[in-house]
Design a protein around this motif. Structure first.
Motif, mmCIF file in Angstrom:
data_model
loop_
_atom_site.group_PDB
_atom_site.id
_atom_site.type_symbol
_atom_site.label_atom_id
_atom_site.label_comp_id
_atom_site.label_asym_id
_atom_site.label_seq_id
_atom_site.Cartn_x
_atom_site.Cartn_y
_atom_site.Cartn_z
ATOM 1 N N ASP A 41 0.801 -1.231 0.000
ATOM 2 C CA ASP A 41 0.000 0.000 0.000
ATOM 3 C C ASP A 41 0.831 1.278 0.000
ATOM 4 O O ASP A 41 0.281 2.374 -0.027
ATOM 5 N N ASN A 42 2.151 1.164 0.080
ATOM 6 C CA ASN A 42 3.007 2.363 0.047
ATOM 7 C C ASN A 42 3.599 2.449 -1.357
ATOM 8 O O ASN A 42 4.609 1.826 -1.661
ATOM 9 N N THR A 43 2.919 3.205 -2.191
ATOM 10 C CA THR A 43 3.263 3.160 -3.610
ATOM 11 C C THR A 43 4.132 4.355 -4.023
ATOM 12 O O THR A 43 4.088 5.411 -3.393
ATOM 13 N N TYR A 44 4.899 4.172 -5.096
ATOM 14 C CA TYR A 44 5.610 5.292 -5.714
ATOM 15 C C TYR A 44 4.557 6.304 -6.181
ATOM 16 O O TYR A 44 3.419 5.920 -6.483
ATOM 17 N N PRO A 45 4.917 7.573 -6.287
ATOM 18 C CA PRO A 45 3.957 8.522 -6.877
ATOM 19 C C PRO A 45 3.502 7.973 -8.236
ATOM 20 O O PRO A 45 4.333 7.482 -9.010
ATOM 21 N N PHE A 46 2.216 8.029 -8.486
ATOM 22 C CA PHE A 46 1.722 7.440 -9.737
ATOM 23 C C PHE A 46 2.211 8.232 -10.948
ATOM 24 O O PHE A 46 2.132 9.451 -10.970
ATOM 25 N N ARG A 47 2.700 7.536 -11.948
ATOM 26 C CA ARG A 47 3.057 8.173 -13.226
ATOM 27 C C ARG A 47 2.381 7.375 -14.327
ATOM 28 O O ARG A 47 2.689 6.197 -14.527
ATOM 29 N N GLN A 48 1.475 8.025 -15.038
ATOM 30 C CA GLN A 48 0.802 7.375 -16.162
ATOM 31 C C GLN A 48 1.788 7.128 -17.299
ATOM 32 O O GLN A 48 2.774 7.880 -17.449
ATOM 33 N N ASP A 49 1.522 6.130 -18.079
ATOM 34 C CA ASP A 49 2.319 5.875 -19.285
ATOM 35 C C ASP A 49 2.165 7.048 -20.254
ATOM 36 O O ASP A 49 1.060 7.559 -20.463
ATOM 37 N N SER A 50 3.255 7.463 -20.859
ATOM 38 C CA SER A 50 3.215 8.671 -21.704
ATOM 39 C C SER A 50 2.433 8.451 -23.001
ATOM 40 O O SER A 50 1.741 9.362 -23.470
ATOM 41 N N THR A 51 2.553 7.278 -23.600
ATOM 42 C CA THR A 51 1.786 7.039 -24.834
ATOM 43 C C THR A 51 0.291 6.981 -24.511
ATOM 44 O O THR A 51 -0.542 7.496 -25.268
#
Ligand code: GLY
Ligand code: MN
Ligand code: MN
Length: 465
Positions: A41-51
């Protein structure tokens, strides 16, 4: 929840063009999932896929998009938030609301995606996928397509890769405006470093000021900050040194806007009020190479040629300082510059700081007729091919004095007709200098992005008073 989106039509048109260019079967574009850092439950900051962002805009975890190139049907797969989600996250828009915002008509539960793909595969339809880079997506794709994880590389679609690159490589006016904003925030990050630094500080105190400027503007970092007195270490992420009079700080830092467009700037400045004489001389060599390279940018020129010309300029400067001998162009042809400049002059930049690197450097930076070199130095040049109007790229020459590399070359008597190793011995502890700006290629040349960030010796020293 606030989504940062371009007009719905921007996304609709991009998808239509992609479908037409691929022309057969299904296109699957995977969004990213939340990824765990040290426990689930301790996740990296979310980064969406760029494509995914480019074609669907939606900056939320757990989505995938399927485009049927034959029927024209577009389906967003995702999970509806239940009350168990909402108590933790607050109310979320329905999947259909999200889809509608970016012009997608149909939605389906994410749990059905595997079956949809299996059915398509069983009926002999091609499923076009991009090279997955996140473990979560690799595992899902392997299961759905009934392949091993390594086997996924065999079924990635070159046609889809090339079609995506052909669209993403040329930035439209909306994107260039975002990138201007990203670079201007990045400028503020560097101004913070150049104004705040005082002898006696720790590198991390300065890095914190740099990163604050990105967060305070509503964005975040586009890559981990490099802020170091050891600029010769190319990817140096250690921030624990104390900075002292006589040192230089190399700061390579950039912001990503809320829409996820990146800036990528580097400045090198003295910890004291002025550069030393030797630092000043070497700095000017790097700056002259940057100015020369920037002057060459225009549609039609190969970036490999710009890299070569910048390298010649570096060696001309180093020759004036007595570090190298002979004809600078011949020296570059022999690879002499790679003793001082081991990396590439620059790379594409956009939604990713190394734009589209997940799709393959050979396709992003090179072409069918221009293959990426495997030679030392040249192999680190990420962009080699002909520039086109709308490309956005970095120009980042540097001089890096790496004692271990000098020792290796001396032991091999390498290119000693071109290198004055005796004089170079006196520069052993010099460190490194890089200066990096971001440019958009225009119809007639190029334009530097973002507000002004000082880089002449006089202007840098003026900021240090
Ligand atoms: N900051 C990464 C690069 O300059 O390529
Ligand atoms: Mn950089
Ligand atoms: Mn860069």
């Amino acid at each position: 929840m606030h989504l940062h989106l371009f007009d719905e039509l921007v996304y609709t048109k991009r998808r239509q063009k992609l479908s037409a260019n691929v022309g057969d079967g299904l296109i699957l574009l995977m969004g990213n999932e939340d990824s765990s850092m040290n426990y689930a439950d301790n996740t990296y900051p979310f980064r969406q896929d760029s494509t995914f962002l480019y074609y669907a805009g939606i900056d939320i975890a757990g989505l995938a998009l399927v485009l049927d190139t034959e029927s024209g049907e577009e389906t967003l797969f995702g999970r509806e938030a239940g009350i168990d989600d909402i108590i933790w996250t607050g109310p979320l828009p329905s999947l259909q609301d999200l889809a509608t915002k970016v012009g997608i008509a149909k939605t389906k539960p994410y749990a059905q995606l595997g079956d949809v793909l299996k059915k398509a595969k069983d009926t002999g339809r091609r499923i076009h996928i991009l090279p997955p880079y996140r473990p979560e997506n690799k595992i899902k794709l392997a299961e759905w397509l009934q392949l091993s994880i390594a086997g996924l590389q065999e079924v990635v679609s070159l046609k889809l890769i090339k079609a995506v690159i052909a669209q993403r490589e040329c930035k439209d006016a909306n994107e260039i405006a975002e990138m201007e904003a990203a670079v201007s925030v990045s400028v503020d990050m560097h101004l913070a470093a150049m104004q705040y630094t005082r002898p006696g500080m720790k590198e991390y105190e300065i890095a914190a000021k740099v990163e604050e400027a990105a967060l305070a503007a509503g964005g975040r970092l586009s890559y981990p900050t490099i802020l170091t007195i050891n600029g010769q270490v190319l990817h140096n992420h250690f921030h624990g040194n104390q900075v002292a009079e006589g040192h230089m700080v190399l700061c390579d830092a950039g912001a990503e806007t809320a829409m996820h467009y990146a800036g990528d700037l580097t400045r090198t400045f003295p910890v004291g009020k002025q550069f030393t004489t030797r630092q000043r001389e070497m700095y000017q060599v790097v700056l002259d190479a940057l100015d020369h390279a920037a002057g060459l940018l225009q549609p039609g020129i190969q970036y490999k040629e710009v890299h070569t010309q910048a390298s010649v300029k570096l060696l001309e400067g180093l020759k004036n300082l007595g570090l190298v001998k002979g004809d600078p162009a011949e020296a570059v042809a022999a690879g002499v510059h790679t003793l001082f400049f081991q990396c590439g002059l620059g790379h594409m930049i956009g939604l990713d700081v190394h734009d589209m690197e997940d799709l393959g450097e050979q396709y992003v930076g090179y072409s069918d007729t221009l293959k990426k070199s495997t030679e030392f130095g040249w192999k680190s040049l990420r962009l080699g091919r002909e520039l086109q109007t709308g490309f956005v790229l970095t120009v980042e020459p540097g001089i890096y004095i790496i004692p271990e590399l000098i020792d290796r070359w001396v032991a091999e008597h390498k290119l000693s007709n071109f290198v004055d190793y005796n004089t170079l011995a006196g520069y052993r502890d010099f460190g490194g200098i890089r200066i990096e700006d971001n440019f958009v290629i225009t119809e007639t040349g190029s334009r530097k992005l973002g507000k002004e960030l000082p880089k002449t010796i006089a202007a840098v020293e003026a900021l240090r008073q």
